[in-house]
Scaffold this active site. Structure first.
Site, short mmCIF file in Angstrom:
data_model
loop_
_atom_site.label_atom_id
_atom_site.label_comp_id
_atom_site.label_asym_id
_atom_site.label_seq_id
_atom_site.Cartn_x
_atom_site.Cartn_y
_atom_site.Cartn_z
CG ASP A 8 -0.34 0.26 2.53
OD1 ASP A 8 0.90 0.34 2.60
OD2 ASP A 8 -1.08 0.40 3.52
CB CYS A 65 0.84 -2.34 4.79
SG CYS A 65 0.60 -3.37 6.24
CB THR A 67 2.00 -2.38 11.01
OG1 THR A 67 0.80 -2.80 10.33
CG2 THR A 67 1.78 -1.03 11.66
CG HIS A 98 9.22 -24.68 12.14
ND1 HIS A 98 9.24 -24.63 13.53
CD2 HIS A 98 10.46 -25.08 11.77
CE1 HIS A 98 10.44 -24.99 13.96
NE2 HIS A 98 11.20 -25.25 12.91
CG HIS A 134 7.46 -28.72 10.94
ND1 HIS A 134 7.12 -28.05 12.09
CD2 HIS A 134 8.80 -28.98 11.03
CE1 HIS A 134 8.20 -27.90 12.85
NE2 HIS A 134 9.23 -28.46 12.23
C1 RB5 Z 1 -1.72 2.97 6.41
O1 RB5 Z 1 -1.70 4.18 7.06
C2 RB5 Z 1 -1.51 1.83 7.40
O2 RB5 Z 1 -2.63 1.69 8.18
C3 RB5 Z 1 -1.20 0.56 6.66
O3 RB5 Z 1 -0.05 0.75 5.89
C4 RB5 Z 1 -0.92 -0.66 7.50
O4 RB5 Z 1 0.03 -0.41 8.49
C5 RB5 Z 1 -2.08 -1.40 8.01
O5 RB5 Z 1 -1.97 -2.42 8.70
#
Ligand code: RB5
Length: 142
Positions: A8, A65, A67, A98, A134
Protein backbone atom coordinates in the site's frame (compact mmCIF):
# COMPACT_ATOMS: atom_id res chain seq x y z
CA UNK A 1 10.49 -19.27 -8.76
CA UNK A 2 7.74 -16.79 -9.68
CA UNK A 3 7.20 -14.03 -7.14
CA UNK A 4 4.42 -11.47 -6.87
CA UNK A 5 4.86 -8.33 -4.78
CA UNK A 6 2.42 -5.69 -3.54
CA UNK A 7 2.28 -2.77 -1.13
CA UNK A 8 0.00 0.00 0.00
CA UNK A 9 1.12 3.65 0.16
CA UNK A 10 2.86 2.96 3.49
CA UNK A 11 5.08 0.36 1.81
CA UNK A 12 5.42 1.88 -1.64
CA UNK A 13 9.01 3.20 -1.43
CA UNK A 14 10.11 0.06 0.35
CA UNK A 15 8.52 -2.12 -2.34
CA UNK A 16 10.50 -0.34 -5.05
CA UNK A 17 13.77 -1.12 -3.23
CA UNK A 18 12.89 -4.78 -2.72
CA UNK A 19 11.72 -5.08 -6.31
CA UNK A 20 15.00 -3.67 -7.60
CA UNK A 21 16.94 -6.05 -5.33
CA UNK A 22 14.95 -9.09 -6.50
CA UNK A 23 15.41 -8.19 -10.17
CA UNK A 24 19.18 -7.82 -9.63
CA UNK A 25 19.18 -11.29 -8.07
CA UNK A 26 17.53 -12.64 -11.23
CA UNK A 27 14.13 -13.49 -9.71
CA UNK A 28 11.02 -13.40 -11.89
CA UNK A 29 8.88 -10.87 -10.06
CA UNK A 30 5.63 -9.18 -10.92
CA UNK A 31 4.47 -5.94 -9.28
CA UNK A 32 0.76 -5.77 -8.39
CA UNK A 33 1.04 -2.16 -7.12
CA UNK A 34 0.43 0.24 -5.63
CA UNK A 35 2.33 2.42 -8.07
CA UNK A 36 2.54 5.71 -6.13
CA UNK A 37 2.49 6.95 -2.54
CA UNK A 38 -1.14 8.09 -2.86
CA UNK A 39 -3.27 6.63 -0.10
CA UNK A 40 -4.90 3.29 -0.99
CA UNK A 41 -6.55 0.34 0.75
CA UNK A 42 -4.22 -2.50 1.75
CA UNK A 43 -6.91 -5.26 1.63
CA UNK A 44 -7.34 -4.70 -2.12
CA UNK A 45 -3.63 -5.30 -2.83
CA UNK A 46 -3.36 -8.12 -0.28
CA UNK A 47 -6.26 -10.03 -1.83
CA UNK A 48 -4.91 -9.69 -5.37
CA UNK A 49 -1.49 -11.01 -4.33
CA UNK A 50 -2.94 -13.75 -2.13
CA UNK A 51 -5.27 -15.02 -4.89
CA UNK A 52 -2.38 -15.04 -7.36
CA UNK A 53 -0.42 -17.29 -4.99
CA UNK A 54 -3.31 -19.52 -3.91
CA UNK A 55 -4.25 -20.14 -7.56
CA UNK A 56 -0.72 -21.38 -8.28
CA UNK A 57 0.01 -18.61 -10.77
CA UNK A 58 2.87 -17.48 -8.50
CA UNK A 59 4.99 -19.51 -6.08
CA UNK A 60 5.44 -16.83 -3.43
CA UNK A 61 4.05 -13.42 -2.52
CA UNK A 62 5.54 -10.46 -0.69
CA UNK A 63 3.27 -7.82 0.88
CA UNK A 64 4.30 -4.56 2.51
CA UNK A 65 2.30 -1.99 4.45
CA UNK A 66 3.14 0.37 7.29
CA UNK A 67 3.13 -2.33 9.96
CA UNK A 68 2.73 -5.47 7.84
CA UNK A 69 -0.21 -6.35 10.09
CA UNK A 70 -3.08 -5.30 7.83
CA UNK A 71 -1.53 -7.14 4.90
CA UNK A 72 -1.05 -10.32 6.93
CA UNK A 73 -4.61 -10.27 8.30
CA UNK A 74 -6.03 -9.77 4.81
CA UNK A 75 -3.82 -12.35 3.07
CA UNK A 76 -4.51 -15.03 5.68
CA UNK A 77 -8.22 -14.88 4.91
CA UNK A 78 -7.57 -16.44 1.51
CA UNK A 79 -7.71 -20.24 1.42
CA UNK A 80 -4.30 -21.84 1.01
CA UNK A 81 -2.40 -18.75 2.12
CA UNK A 82 0.05 -18.93 4.97
CA UNK A 83 1.20 -15.34 5.36
CA UNK A 84 3.97 -14.61 7.86
CA UNK A 85 4.75 -11.15 9.22
CA UNK A 86 8.49 -11.11 9.86
CA UNK A 87 10.62 -8.47 11.53
CA UNK A 88 13.74 -10.58 12.01
CA UNK A 89 15.78 -13.12 10.06
CA UNK A 90 15.25 -15.99 12.55
CA UNK A 91 11.47 -15.82 12.03
CA UNK A 92 11.94 -15.62 8.25
CA UNK A 93 13.96 -18.85 8.33
CA UNK A 94 11.70 -20.60 10.83
CA UNK A 95 8.44 -19.75 9.08
CA UNK A 96 9.69 -21.33 5.86
CA UNK A 97 10.98 -24.47 7.61
CA UNK A 98 8.01 -24.95 9.94
CA UNK A 99 4.99 -23.23 8.33
CA UNK A 100 5.89 -23.42 4.64
CA UNK A 101 4.70 -19.81 4.49
CA UNK A 102 3.89 -18.72 0.97
CA UNK A 103 3.43 -15.00 1.61
CA UNK A 104 5.90 -12.77 3.46
CA UNK A 105 4.61 -9.58 5.08
CA UNK A 106 6.84 -6.69 6.07
CA UNK A 107 6.24 -3.49 8.03
CA UNK A 108 7.90 -0.55 6.31
CA UNK A 109 7.41 1.72 9.31
CA UNK A 110 8.79 -0.89 11.70
CA UNK A 111 12.06 -2.20 10.27
CA UNK A 112 14.71 -0.68 7.99
CA UNK A 113 14.87 -1.61 4.33
CA UNK A 114 18.31 -3.28 4.64
CA UNK A 115 16.97 -5.68 7.27
CA UNK A 116 13.89 -6.23 5.10
CA UNK A 117 16.11 -7.25 2.18
CA UNK A 118 17.98 -9.77 4.39
CA UNK A 119 14.63 -11.15 5.55
CA UNK A 120 13.41 -11.46 1.95
CA UNK A 121 16.62 -13.25 0.87
CA UNK A 122 16.46 -15.77 3.72
CA UNK A 123 12.75 -16.33 3.30
CA UNK A 124 13.10 -17.01 -0.44
CA UNK A 125 16.07 -19.37 -0.04
CA UNK A 126 14.85 -21.46 2.90
CA UNK A 127 13.10 -24.70 2.01
CA UNK A 128 10.19 -26.20 3.95
CA UNK A 129 11.59 -28.93 6.24
CA UNK A 130 8.80 -31.34 5.15
CA UNK A 131 9.02 -33.09 8.53
CA UNK A 132 5.89 -35.04 9.34
CA UNK A 133 5.00 -32.95 12.41
CA UNK A 134 5.19 -29.69 10.47
CA UNK A 135 3.17 -31.03 7.53
CA UNK A 136 0.55 -32.40 9.95
CA UNK A 137 0.15 -29.00 11.59
CA UNK A 138 -0.09 -27.23 8.23
CA UNK A 139 -2.78 -29.71 7.18
CA UNK A 140 -4.72 -28.80 10.36
CA UNK A 141 -4.78 -25.15 9.24
CA UNK A 142 -6.92 -26.01 6.23
C1 RB5 B 1 -1.72 2.97 6.41
O1 RB5 B 1 -1.70 4.18 7.06
C2 RB5 B 1 -1.51 1.83 7.40
O2 RB5 B 1 -2.63 1.69 8.18
C3 RB5 B 1 -1.20 0.56 6.66
O3 RB5 B 1 -0.05 0.75 5.89
C4 RB5 B 1 -0.92 -0.66 7.50
O4 RB5 B 1 0.03 -0.41 8.49
C5 RB5 B 1 -2.08 -1.40 8.01
O5 RB5 B 1 -1.97 -2.42 8.70
Amino acid sequence: MKIVIGADHGGFTYKQKILEHLKKQGYMVEDFGTFSDTSCDYPVIAKKVAHAVSSGEFDRGILICGTGIGMSIAANKIKGIRAALCGDTFSAHATREHNDSNVLCLGARVIGDELAIDIVDIWLKTEFSAQERHQRRIDMLE
